[in-house]
Scaffold this motif. Sequence first.
Motif, mmCIF file in Angstrom:
data_model
loop_
_atom_site.group_PDB
_atom_site.id
_atom_site.type_symbol
_atom_site.label_atom_id
_atom_site.label_comp_id
_atom_site.label_asym_id
_atom_site.label_seq_id
_atom_site.Cartn_x
_atom_site.Cartn_y
_atom_site.Cartn_z
ATOM 1 N N LYS A 187 0.978 -1.418 0.076
ATOM 2 C CA LYS A 187 -0.060 0.066 0.081
ATOM 3 C C LYS A 187 0.860 1.307 0.097
ATOM 4 O O LYS A 187 2.006 1.441 0.435
ATOM 5 C CB LYS A 187 -0.785 0.063 1.245
ATOM 6 N N SER A 188 0.161 2.332 -0.491
ATOM 7 C CA SER A 188 1.268 3.344 -0.555
ATOM 8 C C SER A 188 1.461 3.946 0.841
ATOM 9 O O SER A 188 0.436 4.137 1.572
ATOM 10 C CB SER A 188 0.636 4.434 -1.352
ATOM 11 N N GLY A 189 2.402 4.360 1.072
ATOM 12 C CA GLY A 189 2.867 5.067 2.372
ATOM 13 C C GLY A 189 3.416 3.837 3.369
ATOM 14 O O GLY A 189 3.948 4.137 4.306
ATOM 15 N N ALA A 190 3.103 2.653 2.957
ATOM 16 C CA ALA A 190 3.759 1.368 3.893
ATOM 17 C C ALA A 190 5.107 1.077 3.585
ATOM 18 O O ALA A 190 5.455 1.149 2.413
ATOM 19 C CB ALA A 190 2.971 0.322 3.801
ATOM 20 N N VAL A 191 5.802 0.843 4.414
ATOM 21 C CA VAL A 191 7.307 0.218 4.422
ATOM 22 C C VAL A 191 7.424 -0.837 4.542
ATOM 23 O O VAL A 191 6.596 -1.561 5.522
ATOM 24 C CB VAL A 191 8.021 1.158 5.501
ATOM 25 N N ALA A 192 8.154 -1.655 3.617
ATOM 26 C CA ALA A 192 8.306 -3.074 3.701
ATOM 27 C C ALA A 192 9.152 -3.268 4.943
ATOM 28 O O ALA A 192 10.209 -2.801 5.361
ATOM 29 C CB ALA A 192 8.987 -3.477 2.412
ATOM 30 N N PRO A 193 8.952 -4.231 5.606
ATOM 31 C CA PRO A 193 9.691 -4.685 6.988
ATOM 32 C C PRO A 193 11.182 -5.184 6.321
ATOM 33 O O PRO A 193 11.138 -5.932 5.569
ATOM 34 C CB PRO A 193 8.845 -5.953 7.460
ATOM 35 N N THR A 194 12.067 -4.773 7.397
ATOM 36 C CA THR A 194 13.428 -5.351 7.104
ATOM 37 C C THR A 194 14.014 -5.877 8.257
ATOM 38 O O THR A 194 13.575 -5.770 9.208
ATOM 39 C CB THR A 194 14.157 -4.065 6.617
ATOM 40 N N THR A 195 14.898 -6.995 8.073
ATOM 41 C CA THR A 195 15.398 -7.396 9.182
ATOM 42 C C THR A 195 16.749 -6.824 9.400
ATOM 43 O O THR A 195 17.537 -6.172 8.460
ATOM 44 C CB THR A 195 15.914 -8.825 8.879
ATOM 45 N N SER A 196 16.920 -6.512 10.804
ATOM 46 C CA SER A 196 18.367 -6.012 11.307
ATOM 47 C C SER A 196 19.449 -6.752 11.108
ATOM 48 O O SER A 196 19.286 -7.963 11.277
ATOM 49 C CB SER A 196 17.972 -5.416 12.591
ATOM 50 N N PRO A 197 20.622 -6.333 10.516
ATOM 51 C CA PRO A 197 21.601 -7.415 10.646
ATOM 52 C C PRO A 197 22.192 -7.748 11.938
ATOM 53 O O PRO A 197 22.035 -7.292 12.817
ATOM 54 C CB PRO A 197 22.978 -6.709 9.973
ATOM 55 N N VAL A 198 22.604 -8.946 11.905
ATOM 56 C CA VAL A 198 23.190 -9.551 13.056
ATOM 57 C C VAL A 198 24.677 -9.096 13.404
ATOM 58 O O VAL A 198 25.375 -9.180 12.599
ATOM 59 C CB VAL A 198 23.369 -11.361 12.935
#
Length: 59
Positions: free
Chosen positions: A42-53
């Motif tokens: 959806k517009s305005g939504a940010v895709a979830p990202t994983t933080s680096p270990v």
Amino acid sequence: MKSTFRLIIGTSILCLTVLLSGCGQPGPLYLPKPPAAKPTAKSGAVAPTTSPVPPAPQQ
């Protein structure tokens, strides 16, 4: 001499006819337009990202 002239004129007319008959045709180099990409989020939504270990502490 007359037959050579007629041969050249006839060949020229034939080549010109073949060349003009292909005008406007897609031909062998025709590439269809790719379909429009559909938006996945959806517009305005940010895709979830994983933080680096973080690296393991060295001893």
